[in-house]
Design a protein around this motif. Structure first.
Motif, PDB file in Angstrom:
ATOM      1  N   ASP A 184      13.367 -34.481 -15.808  1.00  0.00           N
ATOM      2  CA  ASP A 184      14.229 -33.718 -15.332  1.00  0.00           C
ATOM      3  C   ASP A 184      13.870 -32.542 -14.722  1.00  0.00           C
ATOM      4  N   LYS A 185      12.492 -32.200 -14.427  1.00  0.00           N
ATOM      5  CA  LYS A 185      12.176 -31.098 -13.931  1.00  0.00           C
ATOM      6  C   LYS A 185      11.683 -31.315 -12.594  1.00  0.00           C
ATOM      7  N   ARG A 186      11.724 -32.909 -12.096  1.00  0.00           N
ATOM      8  CA  ARG A 186      11.266 -33.305 -10.947  1.00  0.00           C
ATOM      9  C   ARG A 186      12.014 -32.817  -9.745  1.00  0.00           C
ATOM     10  N   LEU A 187      11.741 -32.434  -8.562  1.00  0.00           N
ATOM     11  CA  LEU A 187      12.622 -31.931  -7.419  1.00  0.00           C
ATOM     12  C   LEU A 187      13.305 -32.924  -6.591  1.00  0.00           C
ATOM     13  N   THR A 188      14.301 -32.921  -6.209  1.00  0.00           N
ATOM     14  CA  THR A 188      14.824 -33.913  -5.356  1.00  0.00           C
ATOM     15  C   THR A 188      14.836 -33.715  -4.007  1.00  0.00           C
ATOM     16  N   GLY A 216       8.030 -36.392  -5.930  1.00  0.00           N
ATOM     17  CA  GLY A 216       9.674 -36.171  -5.638  1.00  0.00           C
ATOM     18  C   GLY A 216      10.650 -37.063  -5.777  1.00  0.00           C
ATOM     19  N   ILE A 217      11.607 -36.984  -5.981  1.00  0.00           N
ATOM     20  CA  ILE A 217      12.722 -37.947  -6.087  1.00  0.00           C
ATOM     21  C   ILE A 217      13.520 -38.081  -4.776  1.00  0.00           C
ATOM     22  N   ASN A 218      13.332 -39.163  -4.328  1.00  0.00           N
ATOM     23  CA  ASN A 218      13.986 -39.495  -3.067  1.00  0.00           C
ATOM     24  C   ASN A 218      15.553 -39.586  -3.279  1.00  0.00           C
ATOM     25  N   ALA A 242      22.898 -33.314  -1.941  1.00  0.00           N
ATOM     26  CA  ALA A 242      22.505 -31.888  -2.336  1.00  0.00           C
ATOM     27  C   ALA A 242      20.907 -31.784  -2.829  1.00  0.00           C
ATOM     28  N   PRO A 243      20.096 -32.017  -1.734  1.00  0.00           N
ATOM     29  CA  PRO A 243      18.487 -31.919  -2.188  1.00  0.00           C
ATOM     30  C   PRO A 243      18.137 -30.553  -2.315  1.00  0.00           C
ATOM     31  N   LYS A 244      17.209 -30.594  -3.163  1.00  0.00           N
ATOM     32  CA  LYS A 244      16.605 -29.022  -3.578  1.00  0.00           C
ATOM     33  C   LYS A 244      15.375 -28.896  -2.260  1.00  0.00           C
ATOM     34  N   VAL A 245      14.915 -30.016  -1.900  1.00  0.00           N
ATOM     35  CA  VAL A 245      13.778 -29.958  -0.890  1.00  0.00           C
ATOM     36  C   VAL A 245      14.270 -30.790   0.412  1.00  0.00           C
ATOM     37  N   ASN A 302       1.135 -30.000  -4.119  1.00  0.00           N
ATOM     38  CA  ASN A 302       0.912 -28.812  -4.173  1.00  0.00           C
ATOM     39  C   ASN A 302       2.261 -27.854  -4.139  1.00  0.00           C
ATOM     40  N   THR A 303       2.934 -28.204  -2.914  1.00  0.00           N
ATOM     41  CA  THR A 303       4.198 -27.618  -2.213  1.00  0.00           C
ATOM     42  C   THR A 303       5.248 -27.711  -3.378  1.00  0.00           C
ATOM     43  N   LEU A 304       5.503 -29.011  -3.744  1.00  0.00           N
ATOM     44  CA  LEU A 304       6.583 -29.266  -4.821  1.00  0.00           C
ATOM     45  C   LEU A 304       6.403 -28.555  -6.175  1.00  0.00           C
ATOM     46  N   TYR A 305       5.126 -28.566  -6.605  1.00  0.00           N
ATOM     47  CA  TYR A 305       4.795 -28.239  -8.019  1.00  0.00           C
ATOM     48  C   TYR A 305       3.738 -27.556  -8.194  1.00  0.00           C
ATOM     49  N   PRO A 306       3.518 -26.251  -7.368  1.00  0.00           N
ATOM     50  CA  PRO A 306       2.409 -25.400  -7.245  1.00  0.00           C
ATOM     51  C   PRO A 306       1.855 -24.810  -8.744  1.00  0.00           C
ATOM     52  N   GLU A 307       2.881 -24.777  -9.703  1.00  0.00           N
ATOM     53  CA  GLU A 307       2.377 -24.356 -11.229  1.00  0.00           C
ATOM     54  C   GLU A 307       1.463 -25.460 -11.905  1.00  0.00           C
TER      55      GLU A 307
END
Length: 346
Positions: A184-188, A216-218, A242-245, A302-307
């Motif tokens: 649920d923390k993955r980016l769309t 990433g979630i396609n 409505a993608p986040k990225v 690295n771009t999606l999840y730099p933390e």
């Protein structure tokens, strides 16, 4: 006499004497193949396989599958840069040019995942006593084994092992990092292709494997309908996703999205997450799918999840280019490859 047989007979005298077939080898399809002890001219039937051969030894290539861009050619050594275009299997009905193949006189053929089932060309090479070795090059996850197999058959075992080990380390690090990120923390993510950004490739497509590997979630669920991909969608569909990225295929597509009021309502645009995929020396994501995807998956994770993925991408680029391209890249050149400055030169 059919045209193919006539062509073979007419040009066979132009073929140089092939090296003695000296070793038996079991390829990745389980076939036992007798191969040259030291291949000198290698032809691969599709771009992913050609580029794997290039990574092992660019001077073994007998030719390319498609014309190389000016930007890519600047990175190639002379032994590979000026090789002819022989064709291959990579969508849109592409097939190799048999006359050009005969003139190029390969002594070994590599057939990967894109070329499976092309029995006509298997028979063509067999009729000339040119061995065909099958590998699995379907995804970056297949690269470690493919590189080891190719390293062995091409007489580049040590280099094959070095490249395979690097690929394994990259893939393992990505898997381990993603295991710490809840679903649920993955980016769309929407992959925007074409001049209007309204072409895309969906979940499960080999064109979006880097996206899946990077966690990433396609947002586009439709399966790929043709080998070349690029399914048409509507603006309404993208707004609904409505993608986040947004991953833009190239800078022109990215700039169009950022300038268009139609795209401005999307979360990715509002939050400044419209990414231009690096594409030098070859695209890091797709078209052609190549070993550059091993660097691409680090960049995207690295771009999606730099933390989670604390990569110093400048250093990662320098290390990767030294190993896979045998090029020393300065910090300035690495930034250019990453798209942070102007065009990078080798």
């Amino acid at each position: 006499m059919n045209a193919t047989l006539a062509l073979i007979l007419a040009l066979a005298l132009c073929l140089p004497t092939l090296p003695a077939l000296a070793a038996t080898f079991t390829d990745m399809d389980g076939h036992t193949v007798t191969v040259p002890d030291a291949p000198k001219r290698v032809y691969a039937l599709s771009p992913p396989d050609t580029l794997l051969v290039y990574a092992l030894d660019p001077c073994l290539l007998a030719g390319w599958n498609y014309p190389q861009t000016k930007e890519a050619r600047e990175w190639y050594p002379p032994c590979a840069r000026d090789q002819p275009v022989l064709g291959g299997f990579f969508g849109q009905g592409m097939t190799p040019d048999k006359e050009a193949l005969l003139k190029a006189a390969p002594d070994l053929v590599i057939s990967g995942s894109m070329a499976k089932g092309n029995t006509d060309f298997e028979a063509f090479f067999t009729s000339l006593n040119i061995p065909v070795v099958h590998i699995d090059s379907d995804s970056p996850e297949a690269y470690p084994k493919a590189l080891r197999v190719l390293g062995a058959v091409l007489g580049r075992k040590e280099r094959g092992e070095a490249l395979a080990a690097s690929a394994e380390q990259t893939l393992a690090a990505i898997r381990n990092g993603l295991a710490t990120i809840p679903e649920d923390k993955r980016l769309t993510v929407y992959y925007a292709e074409g001049g209007d950004g309204l072409y895309t490739d969906g979940q499960g497509s080999f064109h979006t494997q880097v996206l899946a590997l990077a966690g990433g979630i396609n947002v586009h669920p439709a399966p790929q309908t043709r080998i070349y991909g690029m399914d048409k969608v509507t603006m309404e569909t993208v707004l609904g996703y409505a993608p986040k990225v947004i991953l833009a295929q190239d800078a022109k597509c990215r700039d169009m999205i950022l300038a268009s009021p139609l795209w401005a309502a999307l979360p990715a645009v509002r939050e400044g997450r419209v990414l231009n995929i690096p594409d030098l020396p070859l695209n890091w994501f797709d078209r052609p799918p190549s070993f550059m995807r091993l660097l691409g998956v680090k960049w995207l994770a690295n771009t999606l999840y730099p933390e989670v993925f604390h990569y110093d991408m400048i250093l990662e680029i320098q290390v990767f280019m030294k190993l896979f391209w045998k090029r020393e890249v300065t910090e300035t050149e690495a930034r250019a490859l990453l798209g942070q400055t102007g065009a990078a030169k080798p």
